[in-house]
Design an enzyme around this catalytic site. Structure first.
Site, PDB file in Angstrom:
ATOM      1  N   ARG A  51       0.936  -1.017   0.054  1.00 21.33           N
ATOM      2  CA  ARG A  51      -0.091   0.111   0.064  1.00 21.33           C
ATOM      3  C   ARG A  51       0.856   1.058  -0.095  1.00 21.33           C
ATOM      4  O   ARG A  51       0.596   2.160  -0.510  1.00 21.33           O
ATOM      5  CB  ARG A  51      -0.892   0.177   1.215  1.00 21.33           C
ATOM      6  CG  ARG A  51      -1.955   1.076   1.001  1.00 21.33           C
ATOM      7  CD  ARG A  51      -2.809   1.299   2.482  1.00 21.33           C
ATOM      8  NE  ARG A  51      -1.963   1.728   3.349  1.00 21.33           N
ATOM      9  CZ  ARG A  51      -1.866   1.142   4.579  1.00 21.33           C
ATOM     10  NH1 ARG A  51      -2.400  -0.104   4.755  1.00 21.33           N
ATOM     11  NH2 ARG A  51      -1.146   1.707   5.544  1.00 21.33           N
ATOM     12  N   TYR A  70     -15.739  18.032 -15.535  1.00 17.37           N
ATOM     13  CA  TYR A  70     -16.370  16.690 -15.552  1.00 17.37           C
ATOM     14  C   TYR A  70     -17.442  16.525 -14.433  1.00 17.37           C
ATOM     15  O   TYR A  70     -17.249  17.014 -13.237  1.00 17.37           O
ATOM     16  CB  TYR A  70     -15.235  15.571 -15.524  1.00 17.37           C
ATOM     17  CG  TYR A  70     -15.722  14.203 -15.052  1.00 17.37           C
ATOM     18  CD1 TYR A  70     -16.603  13.789 -15.986  1.00 17.37           C
ATOM     19  CD2 TYR A  70     -15.091  13.553 -13.898  1.00 17.37           C
ATOM     20  CE1 TYR A  70     -16.888  12.403 -15.671  1.00 17.37           C
ATOM     21  CE2 TYR A  70     -15.556  12.168 -13.861  1.00 17.37           C
ATOM     22  CZ  TYR A  70     -16.338  11.619 -14.646  1.00 17.37           C
ATOM     23  OH  TYR A  70     -16.646  10.408 -14.122  1.00 17.37           O
ATOM     24  N   ASP A 112      -6.428  19.297 -14.801  1.00 20.16           N
ATOM     25  CA  ASP A 112      -6.923  17.829 -15.142  1.00 20.16           C
ATOM     26  C   ASP A 112      -6.404  17.816 -16.740  1.00 20.16           C
ATOM     27  O   ASP A 112      -7.126  18.462 -17.707  1.00 20.16           O
ATOM     28  CB  ASP A 112      -8.339  17.809 -14.877  1.00 20.16           C
ATOM     29  CG  ASP A 112      -8.890  16.371 -15.272  1.00 20.16           C
ATOM     30  OD1 ASP A 112      -8.329  15.723 -16.168  1.00 20.16           O
ATOM     31  OD2 ASP A 112      -9.945  16.075 -14.574  1.00 20.16           O
ATOM     32  N   LYS A 172      -8.376   6.504 -18.933  1.00 15.59           N
ATOM     33  CA  LYS A 172      -8.524   6.839 -20.322  1.00 15.59           C
ATOM     34  C   LYS A 172      -7.393   6.729 -21.403  1.00 15.59           C
ATOM     35  O   LYS A 172      -6.824   5.782 -21.414  1.00 15.59           O
ATOM     36  CB  LYS A 172      -9.071   8.551 -20.222  1.00 15.59           C
ATOM     37  CG  LYS A 172     -10.130   8.700 -19.185  1.00 15.59           C
ATOM     38  CD  LYS A 172     -11.368   7.760 -19.397  1.00 15.59           C
ATOM     39  CE  LYS A 172     -12.315   8.369 -18.621  1.00 15.59           C
ATOM     40  NZ  LYS A 172     -12.007   8.164 -16.939  1.00 15.59           N
TER      41      LYS A 172
END
Length: 395
Positions: free
Chosen positions: A49, A101, A174, A199
């Site tokens: 982690r 978004y 972004d 994406k």
């Protein structure tokens, strides 16, 4: 930080660096835990982690591509957004664009309203006077999305960063729609860059992921601490697949962008297309800024159909190659209805203010043959024309 060409950085990440068996392709490290060198002597890796070799390789590569000092790979794009917000306190103000978004909009507005995590100002960066409105609230962070989703509006990153510097504010960009191949916000003055690696970076629609890339090392160290604390770091197998997809990013982007330009030219000639949104068009309001801060206009475009929303199913059902689905940036071509899909978390008033009409459609161009893509759109428009009785449609 590497200064090589993007294609070489992506293709050569971790190649022939294996110290165990001299493997050319870097191995996948699935182990959750690691042996200590001795009592109270942890090595570089102790628990996945916190740190993982596969995730670290992806992070280093993405930082190199964006020109940053450190990248933190997260479990999703929204996790990367949440991570950036850990820099804010309830007394700080976050400025966001009015047309960001829908998932980001939902996160920002609900954290501000329900959790009082920060104060929020929503700004239209395309309207005159935005500088005065931003300055008045003395923000701690300014969030940009350019090109915007789904109308592909362009914000001048340099102009915002210049103002932010006078306000001692951080700028987060972004960069999902363009990837580091077509735009590098850190070089334009931004402090942080966020991606949904789901994406373009992965590019194969089979991995959910995100990344936050920092210009300043100390900011990167603080955010890496928070990522471990919150438990939002990316899984090793997901990172391995993302790195595999990343290697072909420059090639994919080039073909997808070419396909987008051809589709835009086609849409401009169609009687049933009321308006096309694409920064590569000379009459696009942000064309000159995009040409200055980007190295290409991207593979996304949107358009308004000249029909009632009730007639959209005719168009969608006629498509054979374009798939009606969420997301973008994959090798396959997708079509989306933002009002009911990506921006569904925005209420009707917010959608109207953002310019999202009921017949707005968004295309993500894939790597298919362009003639096949155009033929698919043509026959779907013909089917719609027949349904609405539009005799102007010439095929």
């Amino acid at each position: 930080m590497s200064t090589g060409h993007a294609a070489t950085i992506a293709a050569q990440a971790g190649i022939a660096k294996d110290t165990a068996f001299s493997a050319v392709i870097p191995p996948l490290y699935l182990s959750t835990t690691y042996k200590l060198g001795a009592f109270q002597q942890p090595e570089q890796y102790d628990y996945s982690r916190s740190n993982n070799p596969t995730r670290d390789l992806l992070a280093t590569t993405l930082a190199d591509l964006e020109g940053g000092s450190k990248a933190i790979v997260t479990s999703s794009g929204m996790a990367a957004c949440l991570l950036a917000l850990q820099l804010l306190t309830p007394d700080d103000t976050l400025v966001i664009p009015h047309d960001c978004y829908g998932g980001s909009y939902r996160l920002f507005t609900n954290l501000a309203a329900k959790k009082h995590a920060f104060k929020l100002l929503i700004i239209n960066f395309q309207q005159a006077g935005w500088q005065a409105h931003v300055s008045a609230v003395q923000p701690k962070m300014i969030w940009l999305e350019t090109p915007s989703n789904p109308l592909l509006q362009i914000t001048d990153i340099r102009a915002v960063c210049t103002l932010a510097k006078t306000l001692d504010a951080l700028v987060v960009v972004d960069n999902t729609f363009l990837s580091p191949i077509l735009q590098q916000p850190l070089a334009l003055g931004a402090d942080l860059v966020v991606h949904s690696t789901t994406k373009y970076i992965n590019g194969h629609s089979d991995v959910i992921g995100g990344v936050l890339i920092c210009k300043a090392p100390e900011l990167g160290d603080e955010l890496k601490w928070w990522a471990n604390c919150l438990g939002i770091t990316g899984a090793p197998f997901d990172c391995y697949l993302t790195l595999r997809g990343l290697r072909t990013l420059p090639l994919r982007i080039a073909l997808q962008q070419d396909n987008a330009a051809r589709v835009v030219d086609f849409l401009l000639q169609q009687p049933l297309v009321a308006k096309v949104y694409y920064p590569g068009l000379p009459d696009h309001p942000g064309h000159s800024v995009a040409a200055n801060q980007q190295t290409g206009f991207g593979a996304m475009c949107s358009f308004d159909l000249a029909c009632d929303v009730s007639q959209l199913p005719v168009f969608f059902s006629a498509l054979r190659i374009f798939t009606l689905a969420q997301s973008l940036g994959g090798i396959e071509s997708l079509i989306c209805h933002p009002g009911s899909m990506t921006q569904a978390s925005m209420n009707a008033q917010a959608q109207t203010e953002a310019g999202i009409g009921p017949a707005l459609l968004r295309l993500s161009l894939g790597i298919e043959n362009i003639d096949d893509l155009l033929a698919d759109l043509q026959q779907a428009l013909a089917a719609l024309a027949l349904a609405v009785g539009d005799t102007r449609y010439a095929g």
